[in-house]
Design an enzyme around this catalytic site. Sequence first.
Site, PDB file in Angstrom:
ATOM      1  N   GLU A 140       0.728  -1.319  -0.075  1.00  9.24           N
ATOM      2  CA  GLU A 140      -0.154  -0.007  -0.036  1.00  9.24           C
ATOM      3  C   GLU A 140       0.822   1.178  -0.213  1.00  9.24           C
ATOM      4  OE1 GLU A 140      -3.572  -1.230   2.674  1.00  9.24           O
ATOM      5  OE2 GLU A 140      -2.685   0.648   3.365  1.00  9.24           O
TER       6      GLU A 140
ATOM      7  N   SER B  42       9.364   4.036  16.608  1.00 14.59           N
ATOM      8  CA  SER B  42       8.117   3.596  17.093  1.00 14.59           C
ATOM      9  C   SER B  42       8.182   2.746  18.644  1.00 14.59           C
ATOM     10  CB  SER B  42       7.473   2.432  16.273  1.00 14.59           C
ATOM     11  OG  SER B  42       7.444   3.032  15.016  1.00 14.59           O
ATOM     12  N   LEU B  43       8.068   3.567  19.444  1.00 12.69           N
ATOM     13  CA  LEU B  43       8.413   3.524  20.834  1.00 12.69           C
ATOM     14  C   LEU B  43       7.209   2.460  21.386  1.00 12.69           C
ATOM     15  CD1 LEU B  43      10.736   3.508  22.932  1.00 12.69           C
ATOM     16  CD2 LEU B  43       9.543   5.589  23.866  1.00 12.69           C
TER      17      LEU B  43
ATOM     18  N   CYS C 266       2.879   8.278   2.460  1.00 17.00           N
ATOM     19  CA  CYS C 266       3.483   7.095   3.359  1.00 17.00           C
ATOM     20  C   CYS C 266       3.734   6.119   2.426  1.00 17.00           C
ATOM     21  CB  CYS C 266       2.335   6.805   4.309  1.00 17.00           C
ATOM     22  SG  CYS C 266       2.417   5.350   5.301  1.00 17.00           S
TER      23      CYS C 266
ATOM     24  N   CYS D 257      -0.009  -4.355  15.224  1.00 16.87           N
ATOM     25  CA  CYS D 257       0.008  -3.911  13.568  1.00 16.87           C
ATOM     26  C   CYS D 257      -0.725  -5.076  12.928  1.00 16.87           C
ATOM     27  CB  CYS D 257       1.406  -3.872  13.320  1.00 16.87           C
ATOM     28  SG  CYS D 257       1.558  -3.133  11.879  1.00 16.87           S
TER      29      CYS D 257
ATOM     30  N   CYS E 130       4.726  -6.678  15.414  1.00 16.70           N
ATOM     31  CA  CYS E 130       4.326  -6.113  16.604  1.00 16.70           C
ATOM     32  C   CYS E 130       2.725  -6.442  16.912  1.00 16.70           C
ATOM     33  CB  CYS E 130       4.412  -4.710  16.258  1.00 16.70           C
ATOM     34  SG  CYS E 130       6.197  -4.191  15.960  1.00 16.70           S
TER      35      CYS E 130
ATOM     36  N   CYS F 235      -2.284   1.871   5.661  1.00 17.41           N
ATOM     37  CA  CYS F 235      -0.924   2.493   5.830  1.00 17.41           C
ATOM     38  C   CYS F 235      -0.706   2.715   7.515  1.00 17.41           C
ATOM     39  CB  CYS F 235      -0.822   3.480   4.809  1.00 17.41           C
ATOM     40  SG  CYS F 235       0.914   4.122   4.701  1.00 17.41           S
TER      41      CYS F 235
ATOM     42  N   CYS G 292       5.522  -7.945   6.741  1.00 20.01           N
ATOM     43  CA  CYS G 292       6.745  -7.738   7.774  1.00 20.01           C
ATOM     44  C   CYS G 292       7.041  -8.618   8.693  1.00 20.01           C
ATOM     45  CB  CYS G 292       6.134  -6.329   8.587  1.00 20.01           C
ATOM     46  SG  CYS G 292       7.307  -5.550   9.587  1.00 20.01           S
TER      47      CYS G 292
ATOM     48  N   GLU H 140       9.698  -3.069   7.388  1.00 26.66           N
ATOM     49  CA  GLU H 140      10.722  -2.518   8.543  1.00 26.66           C
ATOM     50  C   GLU H 140      11.668  -1.987   7.572  1.00 26.66           C
ATOM     51  OE1 GLU H 140      11.274  -1.142  11.680  1.00 26.66           O
ATOM     52  OE2 GLU H 140      13.194  -0.645  10.691  1.00 26.66           O
TER      53      GLU H 140
HETATM   54  N1  SAH Z   1       8.280  -0.895  10.782  1.00 29.37           N
HETATM   55  C1  SAH Z   1       8.356   0.586  10.923  1.00 29.37           C
HETATM   56  C2  SAH Z   1       7.614   1.374   9.869  1.00 29.37           C
HETATM   57  C3  SAH Z   1       6.124   0.727   9.579  1.00 29.37           C
HETATM   58  S1  SAH Z   1       4.939   0.958  11.106  1.00 29.37           S
HETATM   59  C4  SAH Z   1       7.979   0.938  12.324  1.00 29.37           C
HETATM   60  O1  SAH Z   1       7.688   0.089  13.173  1.00 29.37           O
HETATM   61  O2  SAH Z   1       8.198   2.126  12.553  1.00 29.37           O
HETATM   62  C5  SAH Z   1       4.552   2.932  11.093  1.00 29.37           C
HETATM   63  C6  SAH Z   1       3.970   3.111  12.382  1.00 29.37           C
HETATM   64  O3  SAH Z   1       2.531   2.872  12.513  1.00 29.37           O
HETATM   65  C7  SAH Z   1       4.595   2.722  13.648  1.00 29.37           C
HETATM   66  O4  SAH Z   1       4.711   3.609  14.426  1.00 29.37           O
HETATM   67  C8  SAH Z   1       3.671   1.545  13.934  1.00 29.37           C
HETATM   68  O5  SAH Z   1       3.776   1.127  15.426  1.00 29.37           O
HETATM   69  C9  SAH Z   1       2.181   2.341  13.647  1.00 29.37           C
HETATM   70  N2  SAH Z   1       1.111   1.507  13.530  1.00 29.37           N
HETATM   71  C10 SAH Z   1       1.061   0.064  13.155  1.00 29.37           C
HETATM   72  N3  SAH Z   1      -0.273  -0.554  13.236  1.00 29.37           N
HETATM   73  C11 SAH Z   1      -0.944   0.459  14.064  1.00 29.37           C
HETATM   74  C12 SAH Z   1      -2.390   0.525  14.390  1.00 29.37           C
HETATM   75  N4  SAH Z   1      -2.703  -0.500  14.123  1.00 29.37           N
HETATM   76  N5  SAH Z   1      -2.741   1.846  14.935  1.00 29.37           N
HETATM   77  C13 SAH Z   1      -1.788   2.712  14.986  1.00 29.37           C
HETATM   78  N6  SAH Z   1      -0.528   2.767  14.533  1.00 29.37           N
HETATM   79  C14 SAH Z   1      -0.271   1.592  14.122  1.00 29.37           C
END
Ligand code: SAH
Length: 365
Positions: free
Chosen positions: A93, A222-223, A106, A120, A117, A342, A113, A169
């Site tokens: 996407e 992404s903390l 984006c 996600c 997480c 996204c 991935c 990632e």
């Molecule tokens: N792998 C990278 C980039 C992709 S995720 C990373 O982890 O930063 C991009 C952002 O979207 C990250 O901060 C991720 O934690 C957030 N994200 C993913 N799924 C989400 C969801 N369902 N709701 C809100 N944020 C989400």
Amino acid sequence: MSQKKNLVGLSRDELVAEMATLGAAPFRARQLWHWIYHRGARDFGAMTTLAKTFREQLAQSYVVARPVESRAQISQDGTRKWLLAFADGQEAECVHIPEEDRGTLCVSSQVGCTLTCKFCHTGTQRLVRNLSAAEIVGQIMLARDALGEWPSPKDDRQLTNIVLMGMGEPLYNYDNVAKAIKIAMDHEGLSVSKRKITLSTAGVVPMIERVGSELGVNLAISLHAVTDELRDMLVPLNKKYPIKDLIEACRNYPTASNARRITFEYVMLKGVNDSPAEARALVRLLAGIPAKVNLIPFNAWPGAPFECSDDDAIEKFSDIVNAAGYASPVRTPRGRDILAACGQLKSASVKLRKSELLKEAAGTA
Ligand code: SAH
């Protein structure tokens, strides 16, 4: 039938070398680069500064190809989502989020991935492969096609910013991502400034320094949690690179300054990571880092094991982070009606905090 080679995604040096195989001088490669990345030409026939015989020669062996748009959707708020199909049938996407003073694209870096997480959706996809540099830079070109932004405009762009916050990632596909970013930054081409590009990572610590020194783009982390115990669960990569190491890498990030802060993304999960005590711990963790915090309302997906925090909890959390001197805009969800998964950038427009609105109303802002 021999496959024609795609010129999109070659670095400048590679393009020069490729043209040399046809006996063409380096300045021909430069003209070609201009046509491909500044003018957005897709057809060699349109490249009128090149000799006709050379154009014909190019057309025999090469193409200037984008990913194929398999579905495009546009939200009521103007957010656009493209589902892209690549040559092997895999999909990813790409989302464009327009705002008053900018437009953010984006971009995805992988199909699927590997990080899993817990909040996600992309992590639930089985198949994973890296996108090539052509497939990454092709997302930007396809968006430019759709927005009618060729030749690359100097001002008044609808596509001003790029965030690598789509699927995947980026630091597990560093070489291709770096190549694509360098193409996007080239002044004689797409010409997107490094200050307008943000790479988001779940925390691949050993790669972070290179992002700053080799690319100089903005960094987002992404903390999502302030203790290793919780982060191990939400972002399993934390078991490999714990919070302390991640924060240390951020402290040493080459281009970080007050003008170019590191963004810490924090997805708000009800009853999981959204307490005032966690907000205070977050502030302590970031001490001394030029940082801003993006509080992202959790975007639920079918079967997701979490809920989004209540507005109240988000507001309290944001107040604590703000009071400590960190901007912490709560992102307003965008494109929800088209499920702009996204995931990632749910959002864009900053919802002003109540106190700021009051100040503004009183004319003191
Ligand atoms: N792998 C990278 C980039 C992709 S995720 C990373 O982890 O930063 C991009 C952002 O979207 C990250 O901060 C991720 O934690 C957030 N994200 C993913 N799924 C989400 C969801 N369902 N709701 C809100 N944020 C989400």
